[in-house]
Motif scaffolding. Structure first.
Motif, PDB file in Angstrom:
ATOM      1  N   UNK A  57      10.163  17.494  20.637  1.00 20.27           N
ATOM      2  CA  UNK A  57       9.055  16.615  21.022  1.00 20.27           C
ATOM      3  C   UNK A  57       9.326  15.198  20.527  1.00 20.27           C
ATOM      4  N   UNK A  58       9.813  15.065  19.279  1.00 23.56           N
ATOM      5  CA  UNK A  58      10.129  13.733  18.743  1.00 23.56           C
ATOM      6  C   UNK A  58      11.256  13.067  19.538  1.00 23.56           C
ATOM      7  N   UNK A  59      12.240  13.848  19.982  1.00 20.22           N
ATOM      8  CA  UNK A  59      13.311  13.294  20.818  1.00 20.22           C
ATOM      9  C   UNK A  59      12.743  12.758  22.131  1.00 20.22           C
ATOM     10  N   UNK A  60      11.823  13.505  22.733  1.00 20.23           N
ATOM     11  CA  UNK A  60      11.192  13.062  23.983  1.00 20.23           C
ATOM     12  C   UNK A  60      10.372  11.796  23.758  1.00 20.23           C
ATOM     13  N   UNK A  61       9.736  11.693  22.601  1.00 21.20           N
ATOM     14  CA  UNK A  61       8.982  10.474  22.275  1.00 21.20           C
ATOM     15  C   UNK A  61       9.932   9.289  22.096  1.00 21.20           C
ATOM     16  N   UNK A  62      11.029   9.488  21.348  1.00 20.90           N
ATOM     17  CA  UNK A  62      11.996   8.395  21.132  1.00 20.90           C
ATOM     18  C   UNK A  62      12.625   7.929  22.439  1.00 20.90           C
ATOM     19  N   UNK A  63      12.811   8.867  23.388  1.00 25.97           N
ATOM     20  CA  UNK A  63      13.413   8.524  24.675  1.00 25.97           C
ATOM     21  C   UNK A  63      12.410   7.902  25.641  1.00 25.97           C
ATOM     22  N   UNK A  64      11.143   7.834  25.245  1.00 23.90           N
ATOM     23  CA  UNK A  64      10.126   7.244  26.103  1.00 23.90           C
ATOM     24  C   UNK A  64       9.582   8.192  27.163  1.00 23.90           C
ATOM     25  N   UNK A  65       9.936   9.463  27.087  1.00 23.07           N
ATOM     26  CA  UNK A  65       9.414  10.441  28.049  1.00 23.07           C
ATOM     27  C   UNK A  65       7.952  10.737  27.750  1.00 23.07           C
ATOM     28  N   UNK A  66       7.608  10.832  26.464  1.00 23.26           N
ATOM     29  CA  UNK A  66       6.229  11.069  26.034  1.00 23.26           C
ATOM     30  C   UNK A  66       5.785   9.938  25.116  1.00 23.26           C
ATOM     31  N   UNK A  67       4.529   9.525  25.211  1.00 26.58           N
ATOM     32  CA  UNK A  67       4.014   8.572  24.225  1.00 26.58           C
ATOM     33  C   UNK A  67       3.972   9.244  22.843  1.00 26.58           C
ATOM     34  N   UNK A  68       4.185   8.495  21.770  1.00 25.53           N
ATOM     35  CA  UNK A  68       4.130   9.091  20.433  1.00 25.53           C
ATOM     36  C   UNK A  68       2.794   9.797  20.193  1.00 25.53           C
ATOM     37  N   UNK A  69       2.869  11.036  19.727  1.00 24.01           N
ATOM     38  CA  UNK A  69       1.679  11.812  19.399  1.00 24.01           C
ATOM     39  C   UNK A  69       0.933  12.365  20.602  1.00 24.01           C
ATOM     40  N   UNK A  70       1.543  12.301  21.796  1.00 24.17           N
ATOM     41  CA  UNK A  70       0.832  12.703  23.011  1.00 24.17           C
ATOM     42  C   UNK A  70       0.678  14.213  23.151  1.00 24.17           C
ATOM     43  N   UNK A  71       1.573  14.986  22.570  1.00 23.08           N
ATOM     44  CA  UNK A  71       1.532  16.435  22.734  1.00 23.08           C
ATOM     45  C   UNK A  71       1.307  17.093  21.383  1.00 23.08           C
ATOM     46  N   UNK A  72       0.179  17.751  21.237  1.00 24.53           N
ATOM     47  CA  UNK A  72      -0.154  18.425  19.984  1.00 24.53           C
ATOM     48  C   UNK A  72      -0.301  19.915  20.250  1.00 24.53           C
ATOM     49  N   UNK A  73       0.529  20.717  19.605  1.00 26.90           N
ATOM     50  CA  UNK A  73       0.420  22.170  19.743  1.00 26.90           C
ATOM     51  C   UNK A  73      -0.544  22.700  18.688  1.00 26.90           C
ATOM     52  N   UNK A  74      -1.452  23.530  19.120  1.00 25.72           N
ATOM     53  CA  UNK A  74      -2.371  24.208  18.200  1.00 25.72           C
ATOM     54  C   UNK A  74      -1.964  25.670  18.232  1.00 25.72           C
ATOM     55  N   UNK A  75      -1.429  26.147  17.136  1.00 25.82           N
ATOM     56  CA  UNK A  75      -0.893  27.502  17.078  1.00 25.82           C
ATOM     57  C   UNK A  75      -2.008  28.479  16.739  1.00 25.82           C
ATOM     58  N   UNK A  76      -2.523  29.166  17.766  1.00 26.25           N
ATOM     59  CA  UNK A  76      -3.613  30.117  17.562  1.00 26.25           C
ATOM     60  C   UNK A  76      -4.882  29.385  17.149  1.00 26.25           C
TER      61      UNK A  76
END
Length: 183
Positions: A57-76
């Protein structure tokens, strides 16, 4: 490219989809890019690799694919999801491919002539928060894919919309359905 995938409809609130294959993985990425932030409920009991590793996810953020902090996984923990919805966040909940017997605390999902039962967590979330509910899925097109978001009255209605998609175009779902021992 994720940024080229169109989103039809207004995503927000409780976004309910079916959990199957690579389509499930792509959906939260497209929505996170579109909305700037989306939470994604995961149940790692079925498969611990259901969610992108944090480093990816951090790699995707650094590459500009995702905005920083855009995807938050909630585990259960549907209570954590309830809190996200109460704050007005968009949350993707994918119905996992294990089905419950009639009489259990579950919601019906009719696919063709067969009614299946799925966990009641999404219905509980909707009742607890009075949030907007939508059926959401990745739909193949002639040139790629699009995300279809259809606002509905409640979780049962969202499941009906999703089941209608399975019946109308079973090809993407065939492998998912074939692997279910209960069908």
């Amino acid at each position: 490219m994720i940024g080229d995938i169109a989103v039809d409809g207004e995503p927000g609130g409780l976004l309910l989809g079916l959990h199957y294959g690579p389509y499930s993985s792509l959906l939260p990425l497209v929505l996170a890019r579109r909305l700037g932030r989306v939470s994604f409920l995961v149940d790692r009991r079925l498969d611990p690799s259901l969610v992108l590793p944090t480093e990816r996810v951090h790699e995707l953020e650094r590459a500009g694919v995702l905005p920083p902090g855009a995807l938050a996984a909630i585990d259960g923990g549907v209570r954590r999801v309830r809190d996200e919805l109460a704050r007005g966040s968009a949350v993707v909940v994918l119905v996992d491919p294990y089905f419950l017997p009639p009489g259990s605390r579950s919601v019906g999902l009719r696919i063709g002539a067969r009614e299946l039962r799925v966990p009641r967590g999404a219905a509980w979330l909707s009742e607890q928060t009075a949030c907007a509910v939508a059926a959401v899925s990745i739909v193949p097109t002639a040139t790629g894919h699009r995300v279809a978001v259809r606002g509905v009255a409640d979780v049962s209605a969202a499941l009906t919309v999703l089941a209608e998609q399975v019946v109308a175009d079973p090809a993407p779902w065939e492998g998912w359905l074939r692997e279910q021992r209960h069908l």
